[in-house]
Design a protein around this motif. Sequence first.
Motif, PDB file in Angstrom:
ATOM      1  N   ALA A 125      -1.693  -7.788  -2.904  1.00  0.00           N
ATOM      2  CA  ALA A 125      -2.232  -6.621  -2.214  1.00  0.00           C
ATOM      3  C   ALA A 125      -1.223  -5.482  -2.226  1.00  0.00           C
ATOM      4  CB  ALA A 125      -2.594  -6.978  -0.778  1.00  0.00           C
ATOM      5  N   ALA A 126      -1.735  -4.275  -2.444  1.00  0.00           N
ATOM      6  CA  ALA A 126      -0.973  -3.046  -2.282  1.00  0.00           C
ATOM      7  C   ALA A 126      -1.766  -2.139  -1.349  1.00  0.00           C
ATOM      8  CB  ALA A 126      -0.743  -2.374  -3.630  1.00  0.00           C
ATOM      9  N   PRO A 157       3.794  -3.920  -4.198  1.00  0.00           N
ATOM     10  CA  PRO A 157       4.699  -5.054  -3.950  1.00  0.00           C
ATOM     11  C   PRO A 157       6.035  -4.845  -4.678  1.00  0.00           C
ATOM     12  CG  PRO A 157       2.514  -5.813  -4.607  1.00  0.00           C
ATOM     13  CD  PRO A 157       2.550  -4.342  -4.853  1.00  0.00           C
ATOM     14  N   LEU A 158       7.039  -5.556  -4.239  1.00  0.00           N
ATOM     15  CA  LEU A 158       8.335  -5.501  -4.925  1.00  0.00           C
ATOM     16  C   LEU A 158       8.157  -5.880  -6.388  1.00  0.00           C
ATOM     17  CD1 LEU A 158      10.580  -7.254  -2.239  1.00  0.00           C
ATOM     18  CD2 LEU A 158      10.486  -4.800  -2.773  1.00  0.00           C
ATOM     19  N   PRO A 159       8.869  -5.211  -7.282  1.00  0.00           N
ATOM     20  CA  PRO A 159       8.739  -5.525  -8.719  1.00  0.00           C
ATOM     21  C   PRO A 159       8.929  -7.003  -9.024  1.00  0.00           C
ATOM     22  CG  PRO A 159      10.011  -3.518  -8.404  1.00  0.00           C
ATOM     23  CD  PRO A 159       9.798  -4.097  -7.030  1.00  0.00           C
ATOM     24  N   ALA A 160       9.789  -7.687  -8.288  1.00  0.00           N
ATOM     25  CA  ALA A 160      10.028  -9.112  -8.546  1.00  0.00           C
ATOM     26  C   ALA A 160       8.749  -9.914  -8.372  1.00  0.00           C
ATOM     27  CB  ALA A 160      11.109  -9.639  -7.603  1.00  0.00           C
ATOM     28  N   PHE A 161       7.882  -9.454  -7.470  1.00  0.00           N
ATOM     29  CA  PHE A 161       6.598 -10.122  -7.260  1.00  0.00           C
ATOM     30  C   PHE A 161       5.527  -9.578  -8.208  1.00  0.00           C
ATOM     31  CE2 PHE A 161       8.326 -10.184  -2.717  1.00  0.00           C
ATOM     32  CZ  PHE A 161       9.014 -11.363  -2.915  1.00  0.00           C
ATOM     33  N   ALA A 162       5.457  -8.251  -8.300  1.00  0.00           N
ATOM     34  CA  ALA A 162       4.417  -7.609  -9.104  1.00  0.00           C
ATOM     35  C   ALA A 162       4.510  -8.009 -10.572  1.00  0.00           C
ATOM     36  CB  ALA A 162       4.505  -6.089  -8.960  1.00  0.00           C
ATOM     37  N   VAL A 167      -2.148  -6.471  -9.320  1.00  0.00           N
ATOM     38  CA  VAL A 167      -2.050  -5.776  -8.028  1.00  0.00           C
ATOM     39  C   VAL A 167      -3.353  -5.010  -7.773  1.00  0.00           C
ATOM     40  CG1 VAL A 167      -0.836  -3.997  -6.708  1.00  0.00           C
ATOM     41  CG2 VAL A 167       0.452  -5.574  -8.188  1.00  0.00           C
ATOM     42  N   GLY A 168      -3.839  -5.080  -6.541  1.00  0.00           N
ATOM     43  CA  GLY A 168      -5.036  -4.321  -6.135  1.00  0.00           C
ATOM     44  C   GLY A 168      -4.832  -3.682  -4.775  1.00  0.00           C
TER      45      GLY A 168
END
Length: 628
Positions: A125-126, A157-162, A167-168
């Motif tokens: 989620a964003a 989200p943080l790039p490490a997660f994204a 992402v939506g």
Amino acid sequence: MTRRVQIPAALALTALWGAGIFAAHAGGHLRFLDRLEATLTDWRTQVRGVQRPPDLVTIVAIDDTVVKRGGSYPLPRADLARVVDTIVQFKPKVVAIDLLLVDRSAAIGDATLASTLATGPMVLAAAAIFPSASETVEAGSAGPLAVLPQAERFLLPLPAFADHAEVGIVNVATGQSGSPLSVPMLFRTRDKVELSFPLRVATRALDKPLTIAPDHLMLGDRTVPTDTDFALPITYYGPRRTIRTVSAQSVFDGTLNRAAIENRIVVIGASVAGGGDFYPTPFDSLLPGVEVVSTAITHLVSGDGIVRDHRVRIADALAAILLPVLLVGLLAWRHSALGIMAAAAVMIAWAGLNAFAFTHGVWLNAATTLAAEVPPVAIFAGVQLWAGGRRTQYLAAKSRSLAQFQAPAVQEWLARDPEFLSKPVRQDAAIVFIDLSGFTSLSERIDPDALQEILQAFHALIDKAAVDCGGLVTGFLGDGAMILFGLPAAMPDDAARALKCAIDLHRGVERWIASLPSAIAGPLGFKIGAHFGEIVASRLGESHQHITATGDTVNVASRLMEVAVQNDARLALSNTLLDTADFHGAPDGVLSGPLLARIRGRSGVVTVWFWRDRDGPSQAAARAEMID
């Protein structure tokens, strides 16, 4: 202004009003209608009742049980990684994390979660950040995406997660009541367009390509009908936990059921009190945001969402214009009672159709249609009532005026049958004529105002005698009158009542003349003739009609006044009238005759009798005063 002009003008103004209301609301004005529509939508949802959702989604809730175990919220990233890892092992279609992973936490926890996200199909989620409380569309924008709400920026989200997930954007659109009525499917900034969180999840779960058409979305070959701003209308299946929900605590307890996860869409979100988004809905005062999102995902994947697309908007526009016009037209119907009943029936039918459409997946706007129809209908009905009151007053005044010219019985008969005597009727009737003598010479000697008063008193006396006996004064002939007995319908006692009226007139006029000053009473006299026989009753005239009788009987009754004068009498009665009335004399009157008289203008003779008071004029007048 005539009715032919008033009604079309009212209908045209009503149509313009409806079109104006719809255009103003569609243009973003009249925001109070949104609150009304939200309330009406809640009612329609409650009328539809709780529905069983398609069993496609499982919510893994970070609820109060989890927080009590861990002692803190948000859930530590290491614990979240454990939840995700357990879920992935059960092979879901997609794992959707409805949590904003935008801040750094403990490095080991972030690294563990990032590693776990790489093990399965993930959607994160964003959030869209708007510069004000309301989502706006930039003026001057063009193209189909110009209708999208423009965000200031996206909180990703943080790039490490994204890097390990799609992402939506998770924002929902709430109505004036605070209840989410739709979920935007697309968001934009000045240079970027992002898909919503539910749309990302549905696209990944269905593994179908997404196509953005000018007024709808396509998931593979299936159309996803959206509102005009690419928002997905949503309706709720029921209260919280109607969509399958399990607690994340089952992961930590080792009791998570594989059947609740395998080959399903899994949404991880917060439902802890005070720790997540909550919204009021028709079934629940506080529904967790994760369930709102899961409702939208279910609609997208199953295709059971409610339709509120451009075709429905066209239907709304037609209803806002045509329904008020129809209602006003029905109220303007000549038969007002039927018009009111028909208008009420149309309103009930529209309300039923609106509710039926809603329960079967079509969201017709109710608030705009009500705003379009209620004011013109209320105004028109008010004007109709006011005009009806004025018309009632006018008709009452007209009726009172008519009563001065028509006998009450004839007036009532005309009210029941407006066509009464429109065609001549031949029947038996009694006719009484009375005429003042010496009136012409008197009019040359006295003041016109005094003469008018004398004539009014004479006419009033005739009118009273006629009404008391049930006769109809068909016309005042200056200083005389004709009285008809037999209308509106012939009666067996017409002759008897005519005879009584003639005698009453004889006595009444004698008494009235005796009461006048001698200078006036001296030259005045009177004569009365009465006869019974066949007449022709009809209505004469075009714009101003009057009821009259013609025929030989009328002529004979009129000529009998001459016969009375020629024989030094005041009241001449035909033998036919006396026989029909079965009159054999009275103790207080003297009946003399018979006389075979020739009537001017008529061949043959008429048998005539003469009546006078037994005591003579002065004694009769005195006796009448004592009786009165």
